[in-house]
Scaffold this active site. Structure first.
Site, PDB file in Angstrom:
ATOM      1  N   TYR A   1       0.732  -1.008   0.134  1.00  0.00           N
ATOM      2  CA  TYR A   1      -0.048   0.036  -0.020  1.00  0.00           C
ATOM      3  C   TYR A   1       0.757   1.117  -0.007  1.00  0.00           C
ATOM      4  CZ  TYR A   1      -4.093  -3.068   1.056  1.00  0.00           C
ATOM      5  OH  TYR A   1      -4.899  -4.095   1.099  1.00  0.00           O
ATOM      6  N   CYS A   2       1.060   1.876  -1.029  1.00  0.00           N
ATOM      7  CA  CYS A   2       2.110   2.942  -1.328  1.00  0.00           C
ATOM      8  C   CYS A   2       1.146   4.329  -1.292  1.00  0.00           C
ATOM      9  CB  CYS A   2       2.429   2.946  -2.720  1.00  0.00           C
ATOM     10  SG  CYS A   2       3.944   4.283  -3.026  1.00  0.00           S
ATOM     11  N   ILE A   3       1.170   4.967  -0.059  1.00  0.00           N
ATOM     12  CA  ILE A   3       0.233   5.883   0.504  1.00  0.00           C
ATOM     13  C   ILE A   3       1.076   7.290   0.624  1.00  0.00           C
ATOM     14  CG2 ILE A   3      -1.140   6.582   2.215  1.00  0.00           C
ATOM     15  CD1 ILE A   3      -1.968   3.830   0.742  1.00  0.00           C
TER      16      ILE A   3
END
Length: 153
Positions: free
Chosen positions: A119-121
């Site tokens: 999950y690249c947030i």
């Protein structure tokens, strides 16, 4: 912990221009030049707009991408996945379920031992709440995610 997570005019009006562009217009902040990409502090990350709990530092890792990366959300019910076909690519966008904030994207190149997701947030979509502040901020129910050792880091 707040009983209802939602987007409000008050929350939107308090956002910085970058936070607004990221959460409301699905922009992406610069890699390696954002607040949480290399943070090692213990705590949780909540949606800057709605306050819904999204990710824990215990699931954060260095993906070398320049953005905060997590292997799993705290509660899958608080994130929504949508197909994103912008820029000639097919990706999976991650949005907050209650605030409808754009958070980032999820990819299948994460740590295999954690299920393989990354999950690249965007930091601009997040508010960090340190372990020591969980009760004070209304998120005491999440204290159990941390061992005593993790809480002192």
């Amino acid at each position: 912990m707040p009983t209802e997570y939602r987007k409000t005019d008050e929350a939107l009006s308090s956002l910085t221009p970058t936070q607004y562009r990221v959460t409301q217009e699905a922009a992406t902040e610069p890699a390696f030049r954002n607040r949480f990409w290399d943070s090692k502090d213990a705590g949780i990350y909540v949606d800057i707009v709605s306050g819904e709990p999204l990710f824990a530092s215990t699931d954060k890792y260095d993906s070398r991408s320049g953005w905060p990366s997590f292997t799993v959300p705290i509660d899958a019910a608080n994130v929504v996945m949508k197909q994103d076909r912008e820029y000639g690519m097919v990706r999976t966008e991650v949005r907050s379920a209650h605030g409808d904030s754009h958070l980032g994207h999820v990819f299948n190149d994460g740590p295999v031992e954690s299920g393989g997701l990354r999950y690249c947030i965007n930091s601009a979509a997040l508010r960090f709440i340190a372990v020591d502040d969980l009760e004070k901020e209304g998120y005491g129910d999440f204290r159990n995610l941390f061992t005593a050792e993790e809480a002192t880091r």
